[in-house]
Scaffold this active site. Structure first.
Site, PDB file in Angstrom:
ATOM      1  N   ASP A 107      35.025  27.017 -16.643  1.00 48.83           N
ATOM      2  CA  ASP A 107      35.901  25.875 -16.332  1.00 48.83           C
ATOM      3  C   ASP A 107      35.153  24.536 -16.319  1.00 48.83           C
ATOM      4  O   ASP A 107      35.778  23.482 -16.372  1.00 48.83           O
ATOM      5  CB  ASP A 107      36.575  26.070 -14.962  1.00 48.83           C
ATOM      6  CG  ASP A 107      37.337  27.381 -14.864  1.00 48.83           C
ATOM      7  OD1 ASP A 107      37.741  27.905 -15.916  1.00 48.83           O
ATOM      8  OD2 ASP A 107      37.515  27.880 -13.738  1.00 48.83           O
TER       9      ASP A 107
ATOM     10  N   LYS B 221      35.963  39.386  -5.154  1.00 45.69           N
ATOM     11  CA  LYS B 221      36.749  39.612  -3.938  1.00 45.69           C
ATOM     12  C   LYS B 221      35.898  39.798  -2.683  1.00 45.69           C
ATOM     13  O   LYS B 221      36.413  39.714  -1.587  1.00 45.69           O
ATOM     14  CB  LYS B 221      37.606  40.866  -4.112  1.00 45.69           C
ATOM     15  CG  LYS B 221      38.718  40.661  -5.105  1.00 45.69           C
ATOM     16  CD  LYS B 221      39.660  41.830  -5.105  1.00 45.69           C
ATOM     17  CE  LYS B 221      40.665  41.630  -6.223  1.00 45.69           C
ATOM     18  NZ  LYS B 221      41.179  42.866  -6.720  1.00 45.69           N
ATOM     19  N   ASP B 222      34.624  40.121  -2.861  1.00 46.90           N
ATOM     20  CA  ASP B 222      33.855  40.619  -1.712  1.00 46.90           C
ATOM     21  C   ASP B 222      33.090  39.526  -0.982  1.00 46.90           C
ATOM     22  O   ASP B 222      31.891  39.352  -1.178  1.00 46.90           O
ATOM     23  CB  ASP B 222      32.917  41.725  -2.193  1.00 46.90           C
ATOM     24  CG  ASP B 222      33.719  42.862  -2.793  1.00 46.90           C
ATOM     25  OD1 ASP B 222      34.363  43.587  -2.030  1.00 46.90           O
ATOM     26  OD2 ASP B 222      33.726  42.982  -4.025  1.00 46.90           O
TER      27      ASP B 222
HETATM   28  O1  F6P Z   1      37.284  30.482 -13.232  1.00 43.84           O
HETATM   29  C1  F6P Z   1      37.284  31.159 -14.440  1.00 43.84           C
HETATM   30  C2  F6P Z   1      38.670  31.645 -14.797  1.00 43.84           C
HETATM   31  O2  F6P Z   1      38.611  32.312 -16.041  1.00 43.84           O
HETATM   32  C3  F6P Z   1      39.746  30.555 -14.813  1.00 43.84           C
HETATM   33  O3  F6P Z   1      39.679  29.749 -15.968  1.00 43.84           O
HETATM   34  C4  F6P Z   1      40.989  31.378 -14.680  1.00 43.84           C
HETATM   35  O4  F6P Z   1      42.029  30.610 -14.116  1.00 43.84           O
HETATM   36  C5  F6P Z   1      40.565  32.479 -13.752  1.00 43.84           C
HETATM   37  O5  F6P Z   1      39.149  32.569 -13.819  1.00 43.84           O
HETATM   38  C6  F6P Z   1      41.147  33.836 -14.080  1.00 43.84           C
HETATM   39  O6  F6P Z   1      40.766  34.736 -13.092  1.00 43.84           O
HETATM   40  P1  F6P Z   1      40.910  36.326 -13.245  1.00 43.84           P
HETATM   41  O7  F6P Z   1      39.791  36.798 -14.125  1.00 43.84           O
HETATM   42  O8  F6P Z   1      40.808  36.826 -11.856  1.00 43.84           O
HETATM   43  O9  F6P Z   1      42.238  36.590 -13.885  1.00 43.84           O
END
Ligand code: F6P
Length: 364
Positions: A142, A77-78
């Site tokens: 990803d 977030k930062d």
């Molecule tokens: O980018 C990595 C990832 O795990 C994605 O596959 C997924 O959509 C997202 O981050 C989930 O984010 P958070 O951990 O903020 O729920």
């Protein structure tokens, strides 16, 4: 002689198996090969803003190779170029990047290794434009970062999803059910495609190939005709139907990419239950794909990335990200990696073609 005496390491964005091996390899290379001092920046860019730095030594990085997560912790977030402050009950975004630059100077950090995905590396590029010596390291399960063939963490996520498919097969078969596995990957279908092939899925839905649910149902019904009264389906979280949108689970304020996808597995399971007359269940694998120990492949890739990043810093090749091209370490400008330049599955590419050759439906 290089002017680099002390390097900082920052891990940003979502955690990912292989972060600790990167930290370990970079620290060991910096100390053992170049005699440098190494400093960890805690909690991503928040630590840079707060000056929350911790020495990294051969002693305190010992034993972290098989550990998931990051010993430096992380934050998604930062963004110091748009840092949120509460003023008169309102959130105001301010550019506090100069505080980060000052903190680096005060700590005597000559160069930074920034380990992250698109959001983290975008700030890395922006700090590089301010004169900070930055080397990027590509992290994301990803596998959607441009310029590099593979990001670390991806292999682990695919392995976890494949094991889940193996397990879902036995319950699908026992109960004559359709089992839908929802996997991560954001707007790219790499995890879904690879796990689907490795785990013997009957249908795979990925963002790059909009699906028609009736065609997926046809594939399941055809299997039924041949006596297979169960099916296993992979739905990438970013998949969308030919006339639909991606399914969003929540919006995270102040995140570089606020959209969190999720929910397609349950949606597809409901639709297939209606269309096929078989019981259907959905499993969302979620953060299990990101947690825990990295595979051997990811440990090796992370070690190569971490070590090479220090080599690049000592060669003065700043503003670049380390990459894997074929089986060779290389590098590319951060400008060529960040922004809308994501790497997606080619719907007409070899892997999709072979998957179709062996009868996997993509619903197209
Ligand atoms: O980018 C990595 C990832 O795990 C994605 O596959 C997924 O959509 C997202 O981050 C989930 O984010 P958070 O951990 O903020 O729920």
């Amino acid at each position: 002689m290089s002017s680099i005496k002390k390097i900082g390491i920052l891990t940003g964005g979502g955690d990912c198996p292989g972060l600790n091996p990167v930290i370990r390899a970079a620290t060991r290379t910096a100390i053992l090969k170049y005699g440098l001092e190494v400093v960890g920046i805690r909690n991503g860019y928040r630590g840079l803003y707060l000056g929350d730095f911790t020495p990294l030594t051969l002693e305190n990085i010992s034993g972290i190779l098989p550990l998931g997560g990051t010993i430096l912790h992380s934050s998604n977030k930062d963004n110091l170029f748009q840092y949120p402050f509460e003023e008169n009950g309102e959130t105001v975004l301010k550019d506090v990047s100069h505080v980060g630059v000052e903190n680096l100077k005060k700590a005597g950090i000559d160069a930074m290794l920034i380990v992250g995905g698109d959001g983290t590396l975008t700030s890395g590029r922006d700090f590089s434009n301010l004169g900070v010596r930055v080397i990027g390291v590509p992290k994301t399960i990803d596998n959607d970062l441009a310029s590099t063939d593979v990001t670390f963490g991806f292999d682990t996520a695919v392995s976890v999803a494949t094991e889940a498919l193996d397990r879902l097969h036995t319950t699908a078969s026992s109960h004559h059910r359709i089992m839908v596995l929802e996997v991560m990957g954001r707007y790219a279908g790499w995890i879904g495609l690879n796990a689907g092939i490795a785990g013997g899925a009957d249908a795979i839905m990925i963002p790059e190939i909009p699906y028609d649910i009736n065609k997926i149902a046809n594939a399941i019904n055809t299997r039924k005709k041949f006596g297979k009264t169960f099916s296993v389906i992979v739905a990438s979280e970013g998949a969308k139907s030919v006339n639909g949108e991606m399914v969003v689970s929540k919006v995270v304020e102040n995140s570089p990419d606020p959209i969190r996808l999720g929910g397609i597995g349950a949606k597809v399971a409901d639709e297939l239950e209606q269309l096929c007359g078989l019981e259907a269940r959905a499993t969302t694998l979620g953060h299990i794909q990101r947690g825990g120990t990295p595979t051997a492949y990811d440990r090796i890739l992370s070690t190569r990335y971490g070590s090479y990043a220090v080599d690049l810093a000592m060669e003065g090749k700043f503003g670049n990200m380390v990459t894997l091209k074929g089986n060779e370490m290389s590098y590319d400008s951060l400008n060529n990696v960040i922004g809308q330049k994501t790497k997606n599955v080619n719907p007409n590419g070899e892997l999709v073609r072979f998957a179709k050759n062996i009868g996997i439906s993509f619903g197209d």
